[in-house]
Design an enzyme around this catalytic site. Structure first.
Site, PDB file in Angstrom:
ATOM      1  N   GLY A 208       6.503  -1.221  -5.271  1.00 31.72           N
ATOM      2  CA  GLY A 208       5.339  -0.650  -5.972  1.00 31.72           C
ATOM      3  C   GLY A 208       5.784   0.292  -7.059  1.00 31.72           C
ATOM      4  CG  ASN A 209       3.799   1.074 -10.325  1.00 30.34           C
ATOM      5  OD1 ASN A 209       2.870   1.872 -10.403  1.00 30.34           O
ATOM      6  ND2 ASN A 209       3.634  -0.235 -10.520  1.00 30.34           N
TER       7      ASN A 209
END
Ligand code: C5P
Length: 402
Positions: A208-209
């Protein structure tokens, strides 16, 4: 623009309550009808008689009037109002509003109000800086309330810092501007992507980020409050949005976001691609949890995710407007220009992680807008909601005229 508007002015118990008298005066002068609601503590700072005289209406403070037993209906008041302002708003009232602690007439009316709510905080600098105040103000923002940021200067404690209630003249200007531009997106259909995407590695892990979704949600609220019908395609975020004009579609992965966007793009006037879409997904996603004890460290094979903005650019119809975002760490302008062309965008909102106050998680952003006709505008660092306003202002002024 305030002429004929019904305004509830909620006053709470802070020293800045003395400024509420000028605020009532200015609102009445602008032609508004003002109903003052005070918390019990506010009456320690300013006399109800002053405010009832200036507003021409008895001040409401209790659920019913003691000597007559007359019931003050917070529901009726909430429906009557075109806007509610809480000024000054103390840390305590902000906390009550954020968490639904309806133990006085002001907060009860707030919970019943259907109209836009404006909150002008006033408190000492340390109270304003405290994480609990920040979190409560964020909650109010997520409910669609407008926070009128306090100014910096000398405070009642004689300390210097941020916490002074905005001057009544400026509060009136904010309201005026709100009613002036309030529905310039009416009838427009806007699709917005927001937040990160999560790409599964196994049932418990993902790539993810750090995107929080704050900028995309601020854009959704800005468009909805200006009358647009918004389709908000949100990745996994911990934000709430309560507005009848927003249809929220929650997705997790880039593939899901891609599908949701393409399913909905046909009827849109505008698409704003604000999501931080993962560039890659895991090709060899496992259906069971990877165990540390078993064998060597696994190798993840990554494959490219669809470029959603590019896909929208490829099917963009005449009259549809496509806006992209670019978050860069270096060579910002070069990359932004490349994306503008490659994705067939009308304009791109560029923010650099090098700029203080810009990027993931924070409440502020510093952007530069680059348009396909070559125009460039640099904006100062501001609250993400105000950045959203700048973007929607440009959309309206240049791209949605007819
Ligand atoms: O190419 P890059 O990811 O830097 O481009 C950023 C812009 O493209 C943003 O508007 C983002 O929302 C969009 N984008 C997308 N799908 C992707 C990657 C980016 O819509 N897979």
């Amino acid at each position: 623009m305030l002429a004929g508007k019904n305004i509830i002015l909620g006053i709470t118990g802070g020293i800045a309550a003395y400024k509420a008298a000028s605020l009532v005066r200015l609102l009445v002068k602008a032609g508004a009808e003002v109903q003052v609601i005070m918390t019990p503590n506010a009456k320690e700072f300013i006399a109800p008689l002053t405010l009832s005289t200036l507003s021409g209406k008895p001040v409401i403070s209790e659920f019913f009037t003691a000597n007559t037993g007359q019931w003050n209906s917070h529901v009726d008041l909430g429906l009557w109002a075109d806007a509610m302002i809480v000024a000054p708003a103390t840390a305590s009232t902000i906390a009550k509003m954020a968490n639904g602690v309806a133990d006085n007439m002001l907060v009860t009316t707030y919970l019943s109000a259907k109209a836009p709510v404006f909150v002008a905080p006033a408190m000492d600098l340390d109270m304003f800086k405290h994480p609990t105040t920040k979190r409560n103000l964020d909650l109010l923002r997520s409910y669609g309330n407008h926070i009128i940021e306090p100014a910096a200067g000398e405070l009642a404690s004689h300390l210097i810092g941020k916490g002074r209630m905005e001057e009544p003249e400026n509060i009136v200007k904010v309201l005026d501007a709100y009613f002036d531009q309030s529905l310039d997106m009416k009838g427009r259909r806007v699709l917005i992507t927001a937040g990160p995407t999560y790409e599964k590695i196994d049932p418990v892990r993902f790539i993810g980020n750090f995107s929080s979704g704050k900028q995309g949600f601020a854009l959704a609220l800005e468009c909805a409050e200006r009358g647009a019908q918004v389709t908000l395609v949100a990745g996994p975020v911990s934000l709430a949005i309560e507005h009848p004009g927003v249809n929220r579609i929650d997705v997790t992965s880039a593939d899901e976001m891609h599908r949701a966007v393409l399913d909905n793009i046909e009827s849109q006037d505008v698409a704003i691609m604000c999501a931080a879409v993962a560039d890659y997904k895991v090709e060899n996603e496992l259906d069971h949890k990877i165990k540390r004890e078993k064998g060597d460290a696994p190798t993840l094979v990554l494959v490219k995710n669809p470029d959603i903005a590019k896909a929208v650019g490829a099917v963009k119809k005449p009259g549809q407007v496509l806006v992209g975002f670019a978050l860069e760490t270096d060579n910002e302008d070069v990359y932004a220009h490349e994306k503008l062309a490659k994705k067939n965008l009308d304009f791109i909102v560029l923010n650099s992680l090098k700029d203080k106050g810009a990027g993931f998680q924070v409440d502020t952003n510093k952007v530069k807008i680059i348009e396909s006709d070559g125009s460039e505008t640099i904006f100062p660092c501001k609250d993400k909601r105000m950045v959203a306003k700048d973007i929607v202002d440009l959309l309206n002024a240049k791209y949605l005229k007819s």
